[in-house]
Motif scaffolding. Structure first.
Motif, PDB file in Angstrom:
ATOM      1  N   GLU A 191       0.665  -1.357  -0.065  1.00  0.00           N
ATOM      2  CA  GLU A 191      -0.106   0.119   0.055  1.00  0.00           C
ATOM      3  C   GLU A 191       0.739   1.261   0.103  1.00  0.00           C
ATOM      4  OE1 GLU A 191      -2.839   0.269   3.160  1.00  0.00           O
ATOM      5  OE2 GLU A 191      -3.748  -1.714   2.500  1.00  0.00           O
ATOM      6  N   VAL A 192       0.447   2.064  -0.818  1.00  0.00           N
ATOM      7  CA  VAL A 192       1.342   3.457  -0.938  1.00  0.00           C
ATOM      8  C   VAL A 192       0.371   4.507  -1.076  1.00  0.00           C
ATOM      9  CG1 VAL A 192       3.395   2.564  -2.035  1.00  0.00           C
ATOM     10  CG2 VAL A 192       1.387   3.268  -3.413  1.00  0.00           C
ATOM     11  N   PHE A 193       0.547   5.954  -0.702  1.00  0.00           N
ATOM     12  CA  PHE A 193      -0.195   6.922  -0.742  1.00  0.00           C
ATOM     13  C   PHE A 193       0.117   8.063  -1.682  1.00  0.00           C
ATOM     14  CE2 PHE A 193      -1.952  11.179   0.644  1.00  0.00           C
ATOM     15  CZ  PHE A 193      -3.306  10.776   0.629  1.00  0.00           C
ATOM     16  N   VAL A 194      -0.703   8.263  -2.784  1.00  0.00           N
ATOM     17  CA  VAL A 194      -0.530   9.161  -3.999  1.00  0.00           C
ATOM     18  C   VAL A 194      -1.206  10.414  -3.512  1.00  0.00           C
ATOM     19  CG1 VAL A 194      -0.319   9.821  -6.215  1.00  0.00           C
ATOM     20  CG2 VAL A 194       0.438   7.275  -5.343  1.00  0.00           C
ATOM     21  N   ARG A 195      -0.339  11.601  -3.745  1.00  0.00           N
ATOM     22  CA  ARG A 195      -0.884  12.902  -3.768  1.00  0.00           C
ATOM     23  C   ARG A 195      -0.243  13.808  -4.716  1.00  0.00           C
ATOM     24  NH1 ARG A 195      -1.269  13.865   1.654  1.00  0.00           N
ATOM     25  NH2 ARG A 195       0.698  14.868   1.733  1.00  0.00           N
ATOM     26  N   ASN A 196      -1.028  14.347  -5.874  1.00  0.00           N
ATOM     27  CA  ASN A 196      -0.189  15.193  -6.749  1.00  0.00           C
ATOM     28  C   ASN A 196      -1.314  16.155  -7.156  1.00  0.00           C
ATOM     29  OD1 ASN A 196      -1.849  13.547  -8.341  1.00  0.00           O
ATOM     30  ND2 ASN A 196      -0.411  12.110  -8.777  1.00  0.00           N
ATOM     31  N   GLN A 197      -0.793  16.972  -8.491  1.00  0.00           N
ATOM     32  CA  GLN A 197      -1.836  17.986  -8.851  1.00  0.00           C
ATOM     33  C   GLN A 197      -3.020  17.428  -9.305  1.00  0.00           C
ATOM     34  OE1 GLN A 197       0.334  19.888 -11.845  1.00  0.00           O
ATOM     35  NE2 GLN A 197       1.650  20.967 -10.452  1.00  0.00           N
ATOM     36  N   ARG A 198      -2.956  16.233  -9.761  1.00  0.00           N
ATOM     37  CA  ARG A 198      -4.402  15.644 -10.459  1.00  0.00           C
ATOM     38  C   ARG A 198      -5.282  15.130  -9.218  1.00  0.00           C
ATOM     39  NH1 ARG A 198      -5.113  13.530 -15.494  1.00  0.00           N
ATOM     40  NH2 ARG A 198      -3.116  14.031 -16.974  1.00  0.00           N
ATOM     41  N   HIS A 199      -4.382  14.710  -8.020  1.00  0.00           N
ATOM     42  CA  HIS A 199      -5.463  14.292  -6.920  1.00  0.00           C
ATOM     43  C   HIS A 199      -4.789  14.790  -5.634  1.00  0.00           C
ATOM     44  CE1 HIS A 199      -7.021  11.122  -9.507  1.00  0.00           C
ATOM     45  NE2 HIS A 199      -5.615  10.845  -9.959  1.00  0.00           N
ATOM     46  N   PRO A 200      -5.051  16.091  -5.508  1.00  0.00           N
ATOM     47  CA  PRO A 200      -4.676  16.921  -4.330  1.00  0.00           C
ATOM     48  C   PRO A 200      -5.258  16.117  -2.798  1.00  0.00           C
ATOM     49  CG  PRO A 200      -6.426  18.197  -5.421  1.00  0.00           C
ATOM     50  CD  PRO A 200      -5.881  16.895  -6.216  1.00  0.00           C
ATOM     51  N   ASN A 201      -6.330  15.539  -3.207  1.00  0.00           N
ATOM     52  CA  ASN A 201      -6.660  14.783  -1.587  1.00  0.00           C
ATOM     53  C   ASN A 201      -5.947  13.604  -1.569  1.00  0.00           C
ATOM     54  OD1 ASN A 201      -8.468  17.119  -1.135  1.00  0.00           O
ATOM     55  ND2 ASN A 201     -10.067  16.200  -2.341  1.00  0.00           N
ATOM     56  N   GLY A 202      -5.256  12.941  -2.655  1.00  0.00           N
ATOM     57  CA  GLY A 202      -4.636  11.884  -2.288  1.00  0.00           C
ATOM     58  C   GLY A 202      -5.388  10.475  -2.581  1.00  0.00           C
ATOM     59  N   LEU A 203      -4.730   9.524  -3.208  1.00  0.00           N
ATOM     60  CA  LEU A 203      -5.000   8.286  -3.544  1.00  0.00           C
ATOM     61  C   LEU A 203      -4.590   7.366  -2.603  1.00  0.00           C
ATOM     62  CD1 LEU A 203      -5.653   8.574  -7.437  1.00  0.00           C
ATOM     63  CD2 LEU A 203      -7.425   8.757  -5.336  1.00  0.00           C
ATOM     64  N   TRP A 204      -5.276   6.117  -2.436  1.00  0.00           N
ATOM     65  CA  TRP A 204      -4.345   4.877  -1.951  1.00  0.00           C
ATOM     66  C   TRP A 204      -4.459   3.881  -2.846  1.00  0.00           C
ATOM     67  CZ3 TRP A 204      -2.121   4.218   2.715  1.00  0.00           C
ATOM     68  CH2 TRP A 204      -2.565   5.410   3.680  1.00  0.00           C
ATOM     69  N   LEU A 205      -3.009   3.273  -3.078  1.00  0.00           N
ATOM     70  CA  LEU A 205      -2.951   2.484  -4.260  1.00  0.00           C
ATOM     71  C   LEU A 205      -2.360   0.907  -3.612  1.00  0.00           C
ATOM     72  CD1 LEU A 205      -0.804   4.499  -6.961  1.00  0.00           C
ATOM     73  CD2 LEU A 205      -3.663   3.997  -6.839  1.00  0.00           C
ATOM     74  N   LEU A 206      -2.855   0.024  -4.174  1.00  0.00           N
ATOM     75  CA  LEU A 206      -2.529  -1.540  -4.049  1.00  0.00           C
ATOM     76  C   LEU A 206      -1.459  -1.748  -4.942  1.00  0.00           C
ATOM     77  CD1 LEU A 206      -2.703  -3.374  -1.541  1.00  0.00           C
ATOM     78  CD2 LEU A 206      -4.374  -4.592  -2.981  1.00  0.00           C
ATOM     79  N   VAL A 207      -0.235  -1.969  -4.747  1.00  0.00           N
ATOM     80  CA  VAL A 207       0.798  -2.119  -5.738  1.00  0.00           C
ATOM     81  C   VAL A 207       1.358  -3.304  -5.775  1.00  0.00           C
ATOM     82  CG1 VAL A 207       2.861  -1.168  -6.746  1.00  0.00           C
ATOM     83  CG2 VAL A 207       1.262   0.459  -5.368  1.00  0.00           C
ATOM     84  N   GLY A 208       1.873  -4.016  -6.875  1.00  0.00           N
ATOM     85  CA  GLY A 208       2.312  -5.084  -7.100  1.00  0.00           C
ATOM     86  C   GLY A 208       3.605  -4.722  -8.222  1.00  0.00           C
TER      87      GLY A 208
END
Length: 827
Positions: A119-136
Motif C-alpha cells: 500500500e502506498v499513498f499518492v498525492r499530486n496535482q491531479r489528486h490533491p486529496n490523495g489516493l491509496w494504491l495497492l501495488v504489485g
C-alpha cells in the motif's frame, strides 16, 4: 491487482530508444488480428494502472489508468531517486515521502524481488486529496532469463481505505458503546465461554472482568435457567445463530436473582460455524414483579368474573371482542380464544347482531352508560337480559373500549309476569261461584300466557275425566278442539297426559300432547285443524286443593319444539292450585246453599212431622176434657180412656221414632258410630224384624215375603242391622203403594246380601244418586218423614265396610241392595 502472477505474458525485449520490441510467436493477422492491436486493447481496457520501466529505470509505458493517476510518461532522464517526489508517493502515514529504494517497482528492478499488495499513498496535482494504491511489481525477463526491465501494476483502493477507516471508526465507537452503554451485554465463543462483557454487565452483577472472562455464561444463571438454556435454547441458538427475548434468571455476586430477557446474534465464519456471539440482557426484574402482580390481579379479577352469574365482556373500538367471562362462554358456546379479535357481526346474525351493534355504537358515540333489556334466544328458550354497556377511558380521556355487563333477569321477569298473571287470575276466579263458569275462566286465563290451548277436565263419579272447559288462541280452533274432545275424550291408560296426573298426583310434562288429544281420533281428515297441536309439548297439572284431585289442567305449547321449563311448570301448578280452591269454594258454596235449602225443607218437614203427634195428643186431651166436663160424676168410661191412651201411645212412639232419627243422624254424620260386633245369623235377624213389623205391614195393606232359606253367619252389630232393615222396610211400606214387599237374605261369595224389593212409585234416575243424603226423599213431602232413614242406613252399612245401592224405574217400584262383608275389614 491483488496478486501479480508470472509475467511472462509481457516477456518482450525493450528497444534502446524506449519503445517496445516484440519477439516470440504471436498470432498473425490471418489467425485473428494483430498481436499489437490485441495488446493495446488489453492495456487500454484494464481497470488497473500499469507502468513499465527498462533495466535502466526509464519509464517506457503507462497505460490510460496509470496516466490518469500519474499523468504522462516522465522524462527519460528522470532518475530513480526522484520517483517518489515526481509522482507524489508517500508512506501510509500520508506525509513522509516514500523511500525510493522501498518502492515496489524499485525492489523489482534493483533487487529482482516480487512485491504483492503493497500500500502506498499518492498525492499530486491531479489528486490533491490523495489516493491509496495497492501495488504489485515483477521483473521482466527474456526467453534466456535475462532481465530487461520491470512492471508495476496498481489499483486505486481509496474507496476501500475510506470504508475501512469508517469501519474502524465505527468499530471504535461500538467498542466504546459496548463498554459504556447502560445495558448488560456479553459475547461468548463457540464453547459458550465469555470473551467480553460490558461495564454495565459487570456493575449490575457486581463482578470484575477478571472474575467472569473465560467462564461459561450459563454459570451465572439459576439452576432452572441453566438447565433450560443447556437443553433448549443454546442447541437451537448454535444452529440458527439468533434468539430473542429468552427469559432467564441470572444471579448477582451477592446472591440476588434478577429476571432478564436475553437476545443474541452470532458471528459465523465462511463455513457457517459460529465464531462468537453478542448478547444483550435486559433487566426486567421490576417489570416482572409488576407483571406478576398485574397477572395475579388479573387472575383474581378473572376468577371473580368467571364465577359471577352475570355475563361480562369487553369490545374494542371496532366492536371486536377483547375479553369474555365463563358465563358468556357457557351461554354462547364459544371460548375466549375462539372469539378474541372477532366482531359482533362475526358471531351473531340477523336482528340480534344489529341490536347488539346498535347499543355498542351508542356507547362509543355518547360516551355514556346505556342500559337496555335484551331478549336473547338460547338453547332452552328466549331469555331476558338486563345489559349495561359503558365506555372504558384511558389516561388521555379517550374511549378505547367498552365493557358490557349482562344479567339474566328471565326468572325475575317471569316471576313478575307470573305474579301479575296470578293476581289477575285470583281476581277473576272470585267473580263467580259457579263451578263450570270458574273452570272456563281458568282455561281462558291460561291462554296465551301458558300456551295456545288449555283444557280443564274434571272427574265424574266413575273416575272418568270429562273435559268441561276449553280455551284457545283462535276462537275457531277452540270450537274445533271442543268438538274433538266431545267425540274423543283424553286417552285413558296413555303413558302421558291427564291420566298420568291422576295416577301419580304429580305434574306431567311431555314433548307431545297425544295423551290429551287422541292420536287415533286425529287420523280422521276432518280434524286436520286440530292435528297440528298433537305434536306440540303439553303440560298437565292436578286440580287439587284440600282433598282429592278434582281434575286436570292441560296446556299445549304455542310453538313446536318449545318444551315447558320450571317457570312455566311452577306457574301452571299455582294456577291449578288456585283454580282448585276456587272450584272447591264454588262447590262449598253450592253445598252450603243446598244445605240451607235442605235445612229449610227439613225444618218445614220436621215441624210438620213433630207437630202431627203433638196435635193429635192435644186433641185427645181436649176431647178428654170435654168428656169429663159432661160427666156429672166426673168418671170417664174405661173404654174411652183406653182408646185415648192407645192414641197417646201411638203418637208418643212416633214422636220417639222421630227423635231417635234426629239423634242417629247427629251421631253418624260426625262418624261417631260405635259398633258392637258379634257372631250372628243375618237371616234370623231378618225373621225377627219382619215379625215385629208384620202388624204395620198389615195396616199398610202390603203383602210381605221373606226369602232366607239358609243361615248367613257373620260378625255384625245386631241392633244396627235391625235398624237398617227397619228403615228399608219402613221406606218400602211408605212408598210401596200397598203393593207386595219382598226381603231376601243370602250369601254371595265372601259376603252377605240383603235385598228389599217393593212395587211402589219407584225413584227417578236423577234422584237415585242423592236419596242417601241427609234430608232427601225419593218422592214428595206428601209421604211424610224426615228424609233421614236412607242416609242413616248408608252410614251404618258403610261403618260395617259394606255398600248400599238402589235399582229403580219410575212406576215400577224400587229394589235396595245391601252388600256386607262377613268379617270386619282390616284396620
Amino acid at each position: 491487482m491483488d496478486h501479480l502472477e508470472d509475467s511472462t505474458w509481457m516477456s518482450m525485449p525493450l528497444a534502446r530508444e524506449g519503445g517496445p520490441r516484440f519477439e516470440g510467436r504471436m498470432r498473425s493477422d490471418e489467425e485473428g488480428g494483430s498481436p499489437l492491436g490485441i495488446l493495446e486493447a488489453v492495456f487500454l481496457s484494464m481497470g488497473d494502472g500499469v507502468a513499465v520501466v527498462d533495466r535502466h529505470g526509464r519509464f517506457v509505458l503507462l497505460n490510460p489508468m496509470a496516466q490518469q493517476i500519474f499523468g504522462a510518461l516522465p522524462p527519460a532522464d528522470l532518475p530513480l531517486s526522484q520517483w517518489s517526489r515526481y509522482f507524489g508517493i508517500y508512506l501510509p502515514d500520508t506525509v513522509t515521502p516514500h523511500p525510493v529504494e522501498r518502492l515496489p517497482l524499485s525492489l523489482a528492478l534493483l533487487r529482482g524481488e516480487a512485491v504483492d499488495q503493497a500500500e502506498v499513498f499518492v498525492r499530486n496535482q491531479r489528486h490533491p486529496n490523495g489516493l491509496w494504491l495497492l501495488v504489485g511489481a515483477r521483473v521482466l525477463t527474456d526467453a534466456e532469463g535475462e532481465m530487461y526491465g520491470a512492471v508495476s501494476v496498481f489499483r486505486d483502493i481509496t474507496a476501500i481505505k475510506q470504508t475501512e477507516a469508517a469501519l474502524r471508526a465505527e468499530e471504535e465507537k461500538f467498542r466504546s458503546l459496548y463498554k459504556n452503554t447502560p445495558a448488560m451485554m456479553h459475547s461468548i465463543d463457540a464453547e459458550g465461554r465469555l470473551v467480553s462483557v460490558s461495564e454495565y454487565w459487570l456493575r449490575t452483577l457486581g463482578y470484575s472482568r477478571e472474575e467472569v472472562l473465560g467462564r461459561r455464561s450459563v454459570d451465572f444463571f439459576t439452576p432452572e435457567s441453566r438447565r433450560y438454556a443447556s437443553e433448549h435454547v443454546l442447541p437451537e441458538f448454535f444452529q440458527t445463530g439468533a434468539c430473542k427475548d429468552v427469559p432467564y434468571q441470572i444471579v448477582k455476586k451477592d446472591g440476588q436473582v434478577l429476571d432478564v430477557l436475553l437476545s443474541a446474534i452470532s458471528e459465523q465464519d465462511a463455513s457457517g460455524r459460529m465464531v462468537r456471539s453478542l448478547a444483550v440482557l435486559t433487566d426486567v426484574t421490576e417489570r416482572k414483579r409488576a407483571e406478576d402482580a398485574l397477572a395475579e390481579s388479573e387472575k383474581r379479577l378473572r376468577a371473580i368474573l368467571d364465577n359471577a352469574n352475570a355475563v361480562f365482556f369487553i369490545l374494542d373500538r371496532q366492536e371486536r371482542y377483547i375479553f369474555v367471562n365463563r358465563e358468556w362462554e357457557r351461554i354462547f358456546h364459544h371460548s375466549l380464544q375462539e372469539v378474541a379479535g372477532k366482531s359482533t357481526a362475526d358471531l351473531f346474525s340477523g336482528a340480534l347482531a344489529e341490536r347488539f351493534r346498535e347499543t355498542s355504537r351508542a356507547v362509543f358515540e355518547s360516551g355514556e352508560l346505556i342500559q337496555r333489556e335484551e331478549r336473547i334466544p338460547l338453547d332452552d328458550g328466549v331469555h331476558t337480559h338486563l345489559t349495561q354497556k359503558f365506555p372504558l377511558i384511558d389516561a388521555s380521556g379517550t374511549t378505547y373500549a367498552l365493557c358490557g355487563i349482562s344479567t339474566d333477569v328471565t326468572d325475575l321477569k317471569q316471576m313478575e309476569l307470573g305474579q301479575r298473571f296470578l293476581a289477575e287470575a285470583s281476581q277473576a276466579l272470585v267473580t263467580s261461584l259457579d263451578s263450570e263458569t270458574t273452570l272456563q275462566r281458568v282455561a281462558e286465563l291460561a291462554v296465551p300466557t301458558l300456551g295456545e290451548l288449555c283444557v280443564v277436565s274434571v272427574l265424574d263419579r266413575e273416575s272418568v275425566l270429562r273435559p268441561v272447559a276449553v280455551a284457545a288462541s283462535a276462537s275457531e280452533g277452540c270450537h274445533r278442539v271442543r268438538e274433538f274432545l266431545q267425540e274423543h275424550p283424553p286417552v285413558r291408560g296413555a303413558r302421558q297426559g291427564p291420566y298420568v296426573v291422576l295416577e301419580t298426583g304429580q305434574v306431567a310434562s311431555s314433548p307431545r300432547a297425544s295423551g290429551l288429544l287422541d292420536p287415533e281420533g286425529l287420523k280422521d281428515a276432518k280434524w286436520s285443524a286440530v292435528r297440528a297441536l298433537e305434536a306440540r309439548a303439553s303440560l298437565n297439572v292436578p286440580l287439587r286443593a284440600r282433598g282429592p284431585i278434582l281434575g286436570v289442567l292441560s296446556v299445549v305449547s304455542a310453538q313446536p319444539g318449545l318444551n315447558y321449563g320450571p317457570q312455566e311448570r311452577s306457574l301452571a301448578v299455582e294456577l291449578g292450585l288456585r283454580a282448585a280452591f276456587a272450584i272447591e269454594n264454588a262447590e262449598l258454596y253450592r253445598e252450603a246453599q243446598e244445605s240451607i235449602r235442605a235445612r229449610d225443607e227439613f225444618l218445614s218437614i220436621a215441624s210438620h212431622e213433630l207437630k202431627t203427634p203433638v196435635t193429635s195428643m192435644k186433641l185427645r186431651v181436649q176431647q178428654l176434657g170435654r168428656t169429663l166436663a159432661r160427666q156429672d160424676s166426673g168418671q170417664v168410661p174405661a173404654e174411652k180412656v183406653t182408646a185415648m191412651l192407645d192414641v197417646f201411645g201411638d203418637q208418643l212412639r212416633r214422636l220417639s221414632h222421630l227423635v231417635d232419627h234426629l239423634l242417629d243422624v247427629s251421631r253418624v254424620n260426625e262418624s261417631r258410630v260405635d259398633l258392637r260386633r258379634e257372631e250372628m245369623d243375618l237371616a234370623a235377624v231378618a225373621r225377627d224384624v219382619s215379625g215385629h213389623l208384620r202388624g204395620q205391614m198389615g195396616r199398610a195393606r202390603c203383602a210381605f215375603e221373606l226369602v232366607a232359606p239358609t243361615p248367613v253367619i257373620g260378625r255384625w252389630d245386631r241392633l244396627r242391622m235391625e235398624q237398617v232393615m227397619i228403615n228399608l222396610l219402613t221406606n218400602a211400606m211408605k212408598y210401596g203403594a200397598g203393593g207386595p214387599i219382598r226381603m231376601e237374605v243370602s250369601r254371595v261369595g265372601a259376603g252377605a246380601r240383603l235385598r228389599i224389593q217393593d212395587h211402589g212409585v219407584g225413584i227417578p234416575l236423577e234422584a237415585q244418586s242423592r236419596i242417601f243424603e241427609r234430608f232427601e226423599r225419593a218422592a214428595s213431602r206428601n209421604y211424610g218423614g224426615l228424609g233421614l232413614g236412607l242416609f242413616i242406613s248408608r252410614r251404618l252399612v258403610e261403618a260395617h265396610g259394606g255398600t248400599i245401592r238402589v235399582e229403580s224405574q219410575p212406576g215400577h217400584g224400587a229394589t235396595f241392595i245391601v252388600e256386607l262383608p262377613l268379617e270386619p275389614p282390616p284396620p
